[in-house]
Design a protein around this motif. Sequence first.
Motif, short mmCIF file in Angstrom:
data_model
loop_
_atom_site.label_atom_id
_atom_site.label_comp_id
_atom_site.label_asym_id
_atom_site.label_seq_id
_atom_site.Cartn_x
_atom_site.Cartn_y
_atom_site.Cartn_z
N ALA A 60 -30.14 10.02 39.30
CA ALA A 60 -29.39 10.74 38.28
C ALA A 60 -29.40 12.24 38.58
O ALA A 60 -30.40 12.79 39.05
CB ALA A 60 -29.99 10.50 36.90
N SER A 61 -28.29 12.87 38.32
CA SER A 61 -28.16 14.32 38.47
C SER A 61 -27.85 14.92 37.10
O SER A 61 -26.95 14.45 36.40
CB SER A 61 -27.03 14.65 39.45
OG SER A 61 -26.80 16.05 39.50
N VAL A 62 -28.62 15.94 36.71
CA VAL A 62 -28.46 16.57 35.40
C VAL A 62 -28.34 18.07 35.59
O VAL A 62 -29.16 18.69 36.29
CB VAL A 62 -29.64 16.26 34.46
CG1 VAL A 62 -29.30 16.65 33.03
CG2 VAL A 62 -30.04 14.80 34.54
N ASN A 63 -27.35 18.67 34.98
CA ASN A 63 -27.11 20.11 35.09
C ASN A 63 -27.24 20.79 33.74
O ASN A 63 -26.90 20.22 32.71
CB ASN A 63 -25.71 20.36 35.65
CG ASN A 63 -25.54 19.81 37.05
OD1 ASN A 63 -25.98 20.40 38.02
ND2 ASN A 63 -24.90 18.65 37.15
N GLY A 64 -27.73 22.03 33.76
CA GLY A 64 -27.84 22.80 32.53
C GLY A 64 -29.07 22.49 31.72
O GLY A 64 -29.08 22.72 30.50
N VAL A 65 -30.15 22.00 32.35
CA VAL A 65 -31.37 21.67 31.62
C VAL A 65 -32.13 22.95 31.30
O VAL A 65 -32.58 23.65 32.22
CB VAL A 65 -32.27 20.74 32.46
CG1 VAL A 65 -33.52 20.37 31.67
CG2 VAL A 65 -31.50 19.49 32.87
N PRO A 66 -32.30 23.31 30.02
CA PRO A 66 -33.00 24.55 29.67
C PRO A 66 -34.49 24.45 29.96
O PRO A 66 -35.07 23.36 29.94
CB PRO A 66 -32.74 24.69 28.17
CG PRO A 66 -32.55 23.30 27.70
CD PRO A 66 -31.86 22.57 28.83
N GLU A 67 -35.12 25.60 30.24
CA GLU A 67 -36.58 25.63 30.40
C GLU A 67 -37.25 25.07 29.15
O GLU A 67 -38.25 24.37 29.22
CB GLU A 67 -37.05 27.05 30.65
CG GLU A 67 -36.59 27.64 31.97
CD GLU A 67 -37.36 27.07 33.15
OE1 GLU A 67 -38.52 26.67 32.96
OE2 GLU A 67 -36.79 27.02 34.25
N TYR A 68 -36.72 25.43 28.01
CA TYR A 68 -37.08 24.85 26.71
C TYR A 68 -35.89 25.11 25.81
O TYR A 68 -35.07 26.00 26.08
CB TYR A 68 -38.38 25.46 26.14
CG TYR A 68 -38.33 26.97 25.97
CD1 TYR A 68 -37.86 27.56 24.80
CD2 TYR A 68 -38.75 27.81 27.01
CE1 TYR A 68 -37.80 28.94 24.66
CE2 TYR A 68 -38.69 29.18 26.88
CZ TYR A 68 -38.22 29.75 25.71
OH TYR A 68 -38.15 31.12 25.58
N ILE A 69 -35.75 24.34 24.75
CA ILE A 69 -34.62 24.55 23.85
C ILE A 69 -34.73 25.94 23.23
O ILE A 69 -35.74 26.27 22.59
CB ILE A 69 -34.58 23.48 22.75
CG1 ILE A 69 -34.39 22.10 23.36
CG2 ILE A 69 -33.45 23.77 21.77
CD1 ILE A 69 -33.09 21.95 24.12
N GLY A 70 -33.73 26.78 23.46
CA GLY A 70 -33.76 28.17 23.01
C GLY A 70 -33.88 29.15 24.16
O GLY A 70 -33.64 30.34 24.00
N SER A 71 -34.23 28.66 25.34
CA SER A 71 -34.33 29.52 26.52
C SER A 71 -32.94 29.77 27.10
O SER A 71 -32.08 28.90 27.07
CB SER A 71 -35.22 28.87 27.58
OG SER A 71 -35.19 29.60 28.80
N ASP A 72 -32.74 30.97 27.63
CA ASP A 72 -31.46 31.28 28.28
C ASP A 72 -31.53 31.04 29.78
O ASP A 72 -30.63 31.43 30.53
CB ASP A 72 -31.03 32.72 27.99
CG ASP A 72 -32.07 33.74 28.43
OD1 ASP A 72 -33.16 33.33 28.90
OD2 ASP A 72 -31.81 34.95 28.30
N GLU A 73 -32.59 30.39 30.24
CA GLU A 73 -32.74 30.03 31.65
C GLU A 73 -32.73 28.52 31.77
O GLU A 73 -33.37 27.81 30.99
CB GLU A 73 -34.04 30.60 32.21
CG GLU A 73 -34.10 32.13 32.14
CD GLU A 73 -35.42 32.68 32.64
OE1 GLU A 73 -35.82 32.32 33.77
OE2 GLU A 73 -36.06 33.43 31.89
#
Length: 293
Positions: A60-73
């Motif tokens: 599986a390939s997943v894009n846009g996974v945040p470091e944590y919900i609320g992180s801008d990275e």
Amino acid sequence: MNIQLIFRSIIILLVINVPSYAIAEVGAGSCEILEVIDCDKNQANLTPEKGKWIFGVGIASVNGVPEYIGSDESRALLLPVPYIYYNGPKMKISQSGINGKLFNSENLYVSLSLSGAIPVNSDKNKARKGMDDIDGVIEYGPSFKYFLKGGDTKNNALFIDINFREARTFKNESLNFSSSPSIVFRKRLDKDYFLGHVSISGSFKFEFVSDKYAQTFYGVDPIFATATREQYTAFGGYAGFRFNTGLRWQKDNQIVSLFFAHSDISAAKYSSSPLVKVTTHNLFGGSYFWLFN
């Protein structure tokens, strides 16, 4: 090997390798990755004989996974994932957990709800730089599914999922609880496409977490306060909502899935935390599975 190391190893295997068993919910800090890859909202297409196991492998390939919900990275992930399915007379084991009929009811089912959050290296995150790292989290507890339309083995269904999970870090520290009541639908399209069966599914979830869970991800202790990061005490309660949808194609022993998920924590109790840099996230990706039998 001590007990803590054994526990940590088991949890890491669950979080990394079991599709939709873990990393499933949007709660504080979690980032639903594997639940949308190939959960059993469309498993009715398989309909194997009772008591048969089905195994497979996938990627599986997943894009846009945040470091944590609320992180801008954010990051992109490429994950090897196994495929497990068992259709027993009283119990079903599948990509979304262990399900069993409750009180011989055709509408009410009980299952094991598993979720989690990936670890956060604070030194690699601008908002958390200098703070303690966040350990990975595993969540587990009962889930009750009530079908408003269709049933657990039907191609077309609409149901409510009420769950309540205990949350623990990889170091076996309790974060108390999380919960994500949701409304879920699935529908198999009447026409086959590219010689295979096509299904669509989706869910809308409301997230709730404990005070300790919220503080772990969004609190700022006085020792970590800076000129640009003020001290903050995070409280639990409402933790936002999430919508995810997926498209699934299956022909014989091959499965291809595409998925999209949107989360919003703008109204969460901890949304004013200095660690919350953005209040919405979108992640998307796809998966491919090859079944052995």
